[in-house]
Design a protein around this motif. Structure first.
Motif, mmCIF file in Angstrom:
data_model
loop_
_atom_site.group_PDB
_atom_site.id
_atom_site.type_symbol
_atom_site.label_atom_id
_atom_site.label_comp_id
_atom_site.label_asym_id
_atom_site.label_seq_id
_atom_site.Cartn_x
_atom_site.Cartn_y
_atom_site.Cartn_z
ATOM 1 N N ALA A 1 0.687 -5.920 8.490
ATOM 2 C CA ALA A 1 0.295 -4.599 7.998
ATOM 3 C C ALA A 1 0.808 -4.418 6.583
ATOM 4 O O ALA A 1 1.838 -4.970 6.215
ATOM 5 C CB ALA A 1 0.861 -3.516 8.914
ATOM 6 N N PRO A 2 0.092 -3.645 5.754
ATOM 7 C CA PRO A 2 0.569 -3.401 4.394
ATOM 8 C C PRO A 2 1.926 -2.695 4.431
ATOM 9 O O PRO A 2 2.190 -1.877 5.302
ATOM 10 C CB PRO A 2 -0.497 -2.497 3.783
ATOM 11 N N GLN A 3 2.742 -3.017 3.468
ATOM 12 C CA GLN A 3 4.074 -2.420 3.391
ATOM 13 C C GLN A 3 4.001 -1.074 2.690
ATOM 14 O O GLN A 3 3.123 -0.824 1.883
ATOM 15 C CB GLN A 3 5.025 -3.350 2.618
ATOM 16 N N GLY A 4 4.962 -0.193 2.987
ATOM 17 C CA GLY A 4 5.045 1.103 2.329
ATOM 18 C C GLY A 4 4.375 2.179 3.156
ATOM 19 O O GLY A 4 3.642 1.909 4.102
ATOM 20 N N PRO A 5 4.620 3.422 2.790
ATOM 21 C CA PRO A 5 4.055 4.541 3.542
ATOM 22 C C PRO A 5 2.548 4.643 3.324
ATOM 23 O O PRO A 5 2.054 4.432 2.225
ATOM 24 C CB PRO A 5 4.794 5.759 2.981
ATOM 25 N N GLN A 6 1.849 4.938 4.388
ATOM 26 C CA GLN A 6 0.404 5.139 4.313
ATOM 27 C C GLN A 6 0.142 6.643 4.322
ATOM 28 O O GLN A 6 0.467 7.325 5.282
ATOM 29 C CB GLN A 6 -0.300 4.481 5.508
ATOM 30 N N GLY A 7 -0.419 7.160 3.243
ATOM 31 C CA GLY A 7 -0.705 8.586 3.147
ATOM 32 C C GLY A 7 -2.099 8.904 3.628
ATOM 33 O O GLY A 7 -2.837 8.027 4.078
ATOM 34 N N PHE B 1 -18.076 8.475 6.412
ATOM 35 C CA PHE B 1 -16.690 8.387 5.967
ATOM 36 C C PHE B 1 -15.733 8.359 7.151
ATOM 37 O O PHE B 1 -15.932 9.079 8.133
ATOM 38 C CB PHE B 1 -16.343 9.586 5.076
ATOM 39 N N ALA B 2 -14.695 7.546 7.021
ATOM 40 C CA ALA B 2 -13.604 7.510 7.993
ATOM 41 C C ALA B 2 -12.395 8.157 7.335
ATOM 42 O O ALA B 2 -11.999 7.767 6.236
ATOM 43 C CB ALA B 2 -13.288 6.072 8.385
ATOM 44 N N LEU B 3 -11.811 9.144 7.997
ATOM 45 C CA LEU B 3 -10.634 9.839 7.483
ATOM 46 C C LEU B 3 -9.397 9.335 8.211
ATOM 47 O O LEU B 3 -9.463 9.017 9.394
ATOM 48 C CB LEU B 3 -10.758 11.355 7.694
ATOM 49 N N GLN B 4 -8.293 9.280 7.457
ATOM 50 C CA GLN B 4 -7.041 8.815 8.048
ATOM 51 C C GLN B 4 -5.909 9.699 7.568
ATOM 52 O O GLN B 4 -5.699 9.862 6.370
ATOM 53 C CB GLN B 4 -6.778 7.366 7.632
ATOM 54 N N GLY B 5 -5.192 10.302 8.510
ATOM 55 C CA GLY B 5 -3.995 11.062 8.183
ATOM 56 C C GLY B 5 -4.229 12.318 7.365
ATOM 57 O O GLY B 5 -3.328 12.779 6.680
#
Length: 172
Positions: free
Chosen positions: A19-25, A101-105
């Motif tokens: 998984a990508p590192q760092g916070p996912q906004g 569109f796909a929305l995340q968070g």
């Protein structure tokens, strides 16, 4: 030509499924874009191709969004352009351009503005190109190029109109 790839250091290379590192906004992803409806009319051709001066332009912009059972959101951008002179209709263009569109968070209160401001902002350059190509293919040179649209301004005006209510909205 070869398929040579640069050597990788096994100690520093990340696994392909990591998984990508760092916070996912919060954010969104464009899943698909498509023309739902396109109409171009040049009713007085070829006379309309030799118009003196600039025709009057009447333009309409609508944005709509709706959720889907699969969790994605469908956003439609409807653009209508009618060019006229005192003597004739020069051309009519109607385009309904859509995106999935796909929305995340995204927080609940930010979903509507995202769908009706940012998503149309991403769709607009493609819709603009389709309209320019249609007018060019219709014989108009230079092709009709839409100016950038302030989707945030349209959204705010729409919200203010809703807040005023139907009785006040019709009064000026």
């Amino acid at each position: 030509m070869t398929d040579a790839a640069p050597p990788s250091d096994a100690k520093t290379a990340a696994p392909a499924d990591a998984a990508p590192q760092g916070p996912q906004g919060p954010g969104f992803r464009i899943v698909a874009q498509y023309v739902k409806d396109l109409s171009f009319e040049n009713p007085k051709a070829p006379d309309s191709l030799r118009v003196d001066g600039k025709p009057a332009i009447d333009m309409g912009v609508e944005m709509n969004a709706q959720g889907r059972p699969d969790g994605l959101f469908e956003v439609d951008l409807r653009l209508t352009i009618k060019a006229t002179t005192e003597a004739m209709t020069v051309f009519n263009v109607e385009l309904l351009y859509g995106g999935l569109f796909a929305l995340q968070g995204v927080p609940e209160q930010d979903i509507e503005p995202l769908l009706l401001i940012e998503c149309p902002r991403y769709l607009f350059p493609f819709a603009r190109e389709i309209i320019a190509r249609a007018t060019s293919d219709g014989g108009f040179y230079p092709p009709f190029m839409l100016d950038p649209i302030d989707f945030a301004g349209i959204y705010v005006a729409r919200q203010q109109s809703i807040a005023r209510g139907p009785a006040e909205a019709g009064q000026a």
